[in-house]
Scaffold this motif. Structure first.
Motif, PDB file in Angstrom:
ATOM      1  N   ASN A  72       0.815  -1.217   0.000  1.00  0.00           N
ATOM      2  CA  ASN A  72       0.000   0.000   0.000  1.00  0.00           C
ATOM      3  C   ASN A  72       0.851   1.270   0.000  1.00  0.00           C
ATOM      4  O   ASN A  72       0.349   2.347   0.310  1.00  0.00           O
ATOM      5  N   ILE A  73       2.129   1.133  -0.341  1.00  0.00           N
ATOM      6  CA  ILE A  73       3.058   2.263  -0.352  1.00  0.00           C
ATOM      7  C   ILE A  73       3.508   2.562  -1.775  1.00  0.00           C
ATOM      8  O   ILE A  73       3.789   1.642  -2.549  1.00  0.00           O
ATOM      9  N   VAL A  74       3.590   3.847  -2.102  1.00  0.00           N
ATOM     10  CA  VAL A  74       4.222   4.291  -3.348  1.00  0.00           C
ATOM     11  C   VAL A  74       5.224   5.392  -3.005  1.00  0.00           C
ATOM     12  O   VAL A  74       4.857   6.414  -2.427  1.00  0.00           O
ATOM     13  N   ILE A  75       6.483   5.159  -3.336  1.00  0.00           N
ATOM     14  CA  ILE A  75       7.525   6.161  -3.160  1.00  0.00           C
ATOM     15  C   ILE A  75       7.722   6.881  -4.489  1.00  0.00           C
ATOM     16  O   ILE A  75       7.872   6.234  -5.532  1.00  0.00           O
ATOM     17  N   ILE A  76       7.735   8.200  -4.452  1.00  0.00           N
ATOM     18  CA  ILE A  76       7.855   9.000  -5.671  1.00  0.00           C
ATOM     19  C   ILE A  76       9.012   9.983  -5.529  1.00  0.00           C
ATOM     20  O   ILE A  76       9.067  10.740  -4.553  1.00  0.00           O
ATOM     21  N   TYR A 105      -2.957   2.436  -8.709  1.00  0.00           N
ATOM     22  CA  TYR A 105      -2.390   1.369  -7.875  1.00  0.00           C
ATOM     23  C   TYR A 105      -2.998   1.370  -6.481  1.00  0.00           C
ATOM     24  O   TYR A 105      -3.280   0.316  -5.899  1.00  0.00           O
ATOM     25  N   LEU A 106      -3.229   2.564  -5.917  1.00  0.00           N
ATOM     26  CA  LEU A 106      -3.725   2.674  -4.542  1.00  0.00           C
ATOM     27  C   LEU A 106      -5.246   2.721  -4.426  1.00  0.00           C
ATOM     28  O   LEU A 106      -5.810   2.265  -3.434  1.00  0.00           O
ATOM     29  N   SER A 161      -7.861   1.274  -5.752  1.00  0.00           N
ATOM     30  CA  SER A 161      -8.735   0.101  -5.696  1.00  0.00           C
ATOM     31  C   SER A 161      -8.585  -0.701  -4.419  1.00  0.00           C
ATOM     32  O   SER A 161      -9.474  -1.494  -4.071  1.00  0.00           O
ATOM     33  N   LYS A 162      -7.490  -0.506  -3.683  1.00  0.00           N
ATOM     34  CA  LYS A 162      -7.239  -1.384  -2.533  1.00  0.00           C
ATOM     35  C   LYS A 162      -7.065  -0.658  -1.211  1.00  0.00           C
ATOM     36  O   LYS A 162      -6.768  -1.290  -0.197  1.00  0.00           O
ATOM     37  N   THR A 163      -7.237   0.657  -1.191  1.00  0.00           N
ATOM     38  CA  THR A 163      -7.106   1.408   0.062  1.00  0.00           C
ATOM     39  C   THR A 163      -8.393   2.168   0.347  1.00  0.00           C
ATOM     40  O   THR A 163      -9.165   2.488  -0.560  1.00  0.00           O
ATOM     41  N   ASP A 164      -8.601   2.466   1.624  1.00  0.00           N
ATOM     42  CA  ASP A 164      -9.779   3.252   2.010  1.00  0.00           C
ATOM     43  C   ASP A 164      -9.390   4.636   2.505  1.00  0.00           C
ATOM     44  O   ASP A 164     -10.216   5.387   3.022  1.00  0.00           O
ATOM     45  N   GLY A 165      -8.142   5.003   2.331  1.00  0.00           N
ATOM     46  CA  GLY A 165      -7.619   6.326   2.650  1.00  0.00           C
ATOM     47  C   GLY A 165      -6.166   6.362   2.226  1.00  0.00           C
ATOM     48  O   GLY A 165      -5.503   5.312   2.207  1.00  0.00           O
ATOM     49  N   VAL A 166      -5.661   7.543   1.863  1.00  0.00           N
ATOM     50  CA  VAL A 166      -4.267   7.667   1.442  1.00  0.00           C
ATOM     51  C   VAL A 166      -3.638   8.876   2.128  1.00  0.00           C
ATOM     52  O   VAL A 166      -4.178   9.987   2.061  1.00  0.00           O
ATOM     53  N   HIS A 167      -2.519   8.637   2.770  1.00  0.00           N
ATOM     54  CA  HIS A 167      -1.762   9.701   3.425  1.00  0.00           C
ATOM     55  C   HIS A 167      -0.633  10.157   2.499  1.00  0.00           C
ATOM     56  O   HIS A 167       0.101   9.326   1.957  1.00  0.00           O
ATOM     57  N   LEU A 168      -0.510  11.471   2.322  1.00  0.00           N
ATOM     58  CA  LEU A 168       0.598  12.048   1.553  1.00  0.00           C
ATOM     59  C   LEU A 168       1.656  12.537   2.528  1.00  0.00           C
ATOM     60  O   LEU A 168       1.387  13.402   3.362  1.00  0.00           O
ATOM     61  N   SER A 169       2.857  11.993   2.411  1.00  0.00           N
ATOM     62  CA  SER A 169       3.986  12.443   3.219  1.00  0.00           C
ATOM     63  C   SER A 169       5.001  13.078   2.271  1.00  0.00           C
ATOM     64  O   SER A 169       5.710  12.385   1.546  1.00  0.00           O
ATOM     65  N   LEU A 170       5.027  14.406   2.258  1.00  0.00           N
ATOM     66  CA  LEU A 170       5.842  15.129   1.271  1.00  0.00           C
ATOM     67  C   LEU A 170       7.044  15.774   1.955  1.00  0.00           C
ATOM     68  O   LEU A 170       6.896  16.673   2.771  1.00  0.00           O
ATOM     69  N   ASP A 171       8.211  15.266   1.596  1.00  0.00           N
ATOM     70  CA  ASP A 171       9.476  15.820   2.060  1.00  0.00           C
ATOM     71  C   ASP A 171       9.931  16.824   1.003  1.00  0.00           C
ATOM     72  O   ASP A 171      10.043  16.483  -0.176  1.00  0.00           O
ATOM     73  N   LEU A 172      10.220  18.050   1.434  1.00  0.00           N
ATOM     74  CA  LEU A 172      10.604  19.078   0.472  1.00  0.00           C
ATOM     75  C   LEU A 172      11.901  18.756  -0.239  1.00  0.00           C
ATOM     76  O   LEU A 172      12.190  19.344  -1.293  1.00  0.00           O
TER      77      LEU A 172
END
Length: 301
Positions: free
Chosen positions: A170-174, A215-216, A218-229
């Motif tokens: 359930n993780i995507v690193i960008i 990707y996220l 269809s299989k998650t019920d919430g998504v947290h955005l963690s944005l490092d500058l």
């Protein structure tokens, strides 16, 4: 029309890394006009102020093995988890300002219990998947994603009394472009989805974000955005403690936030590692606020 609510929590944490000044990040972001900008988008803003961070002595720098300020980071994470939990229970959107990226340990601990399958978008130059065994520095800001997977010291992985907080699928690193060997091994072992700068250059940001959302979604019920500058190129965001050349551009980051807003999957967010001591006339905090504008629906027309 009832205004949607956003609750801001500042976390003036600088103990997860080794370059002082990032504890002033929440103040810099507020000074850059974040409240006024979001209010113009018809949000009701509740600024909860800052979590109190203890100031340990130099003797406490290494508490356990290769982990710097373990006790202080753990205590701050507990405080933040409780505050984030209260915000979610009040039906408000949690928006957290760092502080170094170790704050994500507390953020995710407060959020994840409210979801069966929380997704995480980790927008960052780094994987933050180190442990005390693999970290070259012992800085906990390089470990929060591993901790949230349940990998690491018990004092960190058990914040809020449960573990793990998120599943690897359930993780995507960008935006990754600086990964330690231990992190690469863990990414392969766990099958974590990563879009490095190679994929962003090759596919384009539109394709990357559309794939990440698909990707996220269809299989998650919430998504947290963690944005490092530091995910953004240092030419656009110089005020960070661990800058890495060749990053995501300012415009590409706006596009990414716009696509996330259109997808309607983001249920919480944090913006971290703004260090005004290393900045140029508060440029990095201003970038953070501009990206929040796009994330929360700001349009040119």
């Amino acid at each position: 029309m009832v205004k949607k609510q956003i609750s801001i929590i500042g976390v003036p944490m600088d103990l997860g890394q080794s370059r002082r000044g990032v504890d002033m990040g929440p103040s810099a972001i507020r000074y850059a006009g974040v409240v006024e900008r979001l209010e113009k988008l018809n949000y009701e803003i509740h600024d909860m102020g800052d979590i109190e961070i203890g100031r340990p002595s130099k003797d406490e720098e290494v508490n356990d093995g290769n982990l710097k300020y373990l006790r202080a980071v753990s205590e701050a994470s507990d405080k933040l988890a409780l505050e984030v939990n209260r915000v979610i229970e009040s039906k408000s959107f949690p928006l957290i300002f760092g502080g170094d990226h170790s704050i994500a340990i507390g953020t995710l601990a407060g959020i994840s219990k409210h979801y069966k399958n929380l997704g995480v978008i980790w927008y960052d130059a780094h994987g933050d998947l180190n442990t005390s065994e693999t970290s070259p520095s012992g800085n906990i800001h390089g470990m929060p994603l591993a901790v949230s997977l349940g990998i690491g010291h018990p004092a960190l992985i058990n914040i809020a009394g449960y573990s793990p907080k998120v599943r690897p699928e359930n993780i995507v690193i960008i935006g990754a472009r600086s990964l330690d060997e231990g992190e690469r091994v863990l990414i392969r072992e766990k099958g974590i989805k990563v879009y490095t700068m190679h994929e962003i250059d090759r596919l384009g940001m539109t394709k990357v974000m559309e794939e990440a959302v698909s990707y996220l979604k269809s299989k998650t019920d919430g998504v947290h955005l963690s944005l490092d500058l530091d995910g953004i190129d240092p030419s656009d965001a110089p005020g960070v403690g661990t800058p890495v050349l060749g990053g995501i551009s300012y415009r590409e980051s706006h596009l990414a936030m716009e696509i996330l807003e259109e997808s309607n999957i983001i249920t919480s967010a944090e913006f971290v590692e703004v260090n005004p001591i290393l900045d140029e006339r508060n440029k990095t905090a201003t970038v953070a606020v501009a990206l929040m504008g796009s994330l929360f629906g700001e349009k040119l027309l």
